[in-house]
Design an enzyme around this catalytic site. Structure first.
Site, PDB file in Angstrom:
ATOM      1  N   THR A 101      35.826  15.134 -16.385  1.00  0.00           N
ATOM      2  CA  THR A 101      36.793  15.448 -15.126  1.00  0.00           C
ATOM      3  C   THR A 101      38.077  14.976 -15.445  1.00  0.00           C
ATOM      4  O   THR A 101      38.454  14.096 -16.234  1.00  0.00           O
ATOM      5  CB  THR A 101      36.157  14.498 -14.200  1.00  0.00           C
ATOM      6  OG1 THR A 101      34.784  14.753 -13.854  1.00  0.00           O
ATOM      7  CG2 THR A 101      37.122  14.495 -12.629  1.00  0.00           C
TER       8      THR A 101
ATOM      9  N   GLY B 115      29.930  15.538  -6.512  1.00  0.00           N
ATOM     10  CA  GLY B 115      30.137  14.195  -7.039  1.00  0.00           C
ATOM     11  C   GLY B 115      31.288  13.439  -6.457  1.00  0.00           C
ATOM     12  O   GLY B 115      31.556  13.676  -5.183  1.00  0.00           O
ATOM     13  N   ASP B 116      31.834  12.459  -7.118  1.00  0.00           N
ATOM     14  CA  ASP B 116      32.711  11.875  -6.768  1.00  0.00           C
ATOM     15  C   ASP B 116      34.129  12.341  -6.430  1.00  0.00           C
ATOM     16  O   ASP B 116      35.048  11.883  -5.641  1.00  0.00           O
ATOM     17  CB  ASP B 116      32.870  10.288  -7.467  1.00  0.00           C
ATOM     18  CG  ASP B 116      33.520  10.790  -8.789  1.00  0.00           C
ATOM     19  OD1 ASP B 116      32.509  11.478  -9.506  1.00  0.00           O
ATOM     20  OD2 ASP B 116      34.408   9.942  -9.345  1.00  0.00           O
TER      21      ASP B 116
ATOM     22  N   THR C  27      37.241   9.131 -13.374  1.00  0.00           N
ATOM     23  CA  THR C  27      36.198   9.852 -14.298  1.00  0.00           C
ATOM     24  C   THR C  27      35.211   9.452 -14.627  1.00  0.00           C
ATOM     25  O   THR C  27      34.975   8.316 -14.452  1.00  0.00           O
ATOM     26  CB  THR C  27      37.132  10.618 -15.387  1.00  0.00           C
ATOM     27  OG1 THR C  27      36.385  11.625 -16.182  1.00  0.00           O
ATOM     28  CG2 THR C  27      37.329   9.770 -16.498  1.00  0.00           C
TER      29      THR C  27
ATOM     30  N   GLY D 168      29.407  10.488 -11.455  1.00  0.00           N
ATOM     31  CA  GLY D 168      29.754  10.386 -10.007  1.00  0.00           C
ATOM     32  C   GLY D 168      28.919   9.572  -9.181  1.00  0.00           C
ATOM     33  O   GLY D 168      29.668   9.027  -8.394  1.00  0.00           O
TER      34      GLY D 168
HETATM   35  N1  GLY Z   1      32.805  12.692 -11.903  1.00  0.00           N
HETATM   36  C1  GLY Z   1      32.569  13.891 -12.050  1.00  0.00           C
HETATM   37  C2  GLY Z   1      31.385  14.158 -11.176  1.00  0.00           C
HETATM   38  O1  GLY Z   1      30.138  13.308 -11.689  1.00  0.00           O
HETATM   39  O2  GLY Z   1      30.834  15.259 -10.418  1.00  0.00           O
END
Ligand code: GLY
Length: 307
Positions: free
Chosen positions: A173, A203-204, A224, A227
């Site tokens: 990410t 995700g986050d 990153t 998530g």
């Molecule tokens: N940090 C990216 C996700 O988990 O979607």
């Protein structure tokens, strides 16, 4: 991040840094700088964002992105988009030209197209490396249905419950934070999510306060990593709040990575800065590519502030 891809990651983050810096040097705002930096990484197949993203269970690229302005708290986010070449550009249009904050799926793509953001076929975002990676993952899973849980345990996550879905490969990410000459800060984050994710899984990265946050009164933050734990801890806002409470970004970043590990056994990384230009960079993974430039010096690496 395996040894063989370190150089590509370093080159990618340095290129992004250059793009962001050029905006700031020309007198542009932090918001434009983070957008341009993230576009460079979305276009770089090295990263899990834009073209070259991890594939979901159906073999499609499905992306999320958020951009946030610390001066006004305006934000724009897109989730589960499949045909936007640069999701951060669509997010920026939402921030600038919509009364709403967040669009998902087809509606997000329609909004993007109506506002001049380039769409493409999903196939154009899929690369051979990721087709192979997904095939390998699914083959291993089919041969040994317990492999996901086993891999999960090997990664150090507790096996029961939701942790069964912990990703077993690295994340890429991408994110950027910037401070401009007006004293405003901004943050942006973009991702293709996790390998073999269920279609529709968000995700986050594109959620305000989870994968991205910016407020001139605290900090600009981009995260990153895996998530689900980051979302549960609303980690970007948690970290910004520690800066608002008087902590230096450098310490807040380290604390965030410890908190992620201790509380939920999550893994990831964080970049942040405040309105005084104080920077925090940390990760609880062995490596995370980063690059940082001020008027006085430029630095980059794959290890820093390991928690
Ligand atoms: N940090 C990216 C996700 O988990 O979607």
């Amino acid at each position: 991040m395996p040894d063989g891809v370190v150089e590509a990651h370093l080159l990618g983050v340095r290129n992004a840094l250059g793009a962001g810096w050029r905006v700031l040097e020309a007198g542009g705002g932090a918001l434009d700088a983070v957008e341009e930096a993230v576009v460079v990484m979305e276009d770089d197949e090295t990263f899990d964002a834009g073209r070259g993203s991890f594939l979901n269970r159906d073999g499609r690229v499905q992306m999320d992105a958020l951009i946030m302005d610390g001066a006004t708290l305006r934000a724009g986010g897109v989730g589960c988009v499949e045909r936007v070449r640069n999701p951060v550009r669509a997010a920026r249009k939402i921030l600038s030209e919509s009364p709403h904050v967040y669009f998902v799926g087809e509606g997000a793509e329609r909004f993007a197209a109506e506002h001049g953001v380039e769409l493409c076929a999903n196939e154009e975002l899929v690369i051979a490396r990721e087709v192979e990676r997904l095939r390998e993952y699914q083959r291993a899973e089919a041969e040994d249905p317990t492999s996901r849980a086993k891999n999960t345990r090997e990664m150090g996550h507790p096996a029961p419950g939701s942790e069964m879905f912990a990703p077993t490969t690295s994340h890429d990410t991408v994110g950027a934070v910037a401070l401009d000459r007006e004293g405003n800060i901004a943050a942006a984050t973009s991702t293709g999510g996790t390998l073999n994710k269920a279609p529709g899984r968000l995700g986050d990265s594109s959620l305000i306060g989870c994968g991205c946050y910016a407020d001139n009164l605290s900090a600009a933050v981009s995260t990153t990593g895996w998530g689900e734990p980051i979302m549960k801890l609303v980690l970007a806002k948690w970290t910004a709040d520690r800066v608002a409470a008087g902590n230096l970004p450098e310490w807040a970043a380290l604390e965030a990575m410890n908190y992620l590990k201790q509380r939920l056994n999550g893994h990831g990384g964080i970049i942040m800065l405040n309105g005084q230009g104080q920077v925090g960079i940390a990760h609880n993974t062995p490596r995370m590519a980063w690059a940082c430039k001020t008027a006085h010096k430029e630095e980059s690496g794959v290890e820093r502030g390991a928690a």
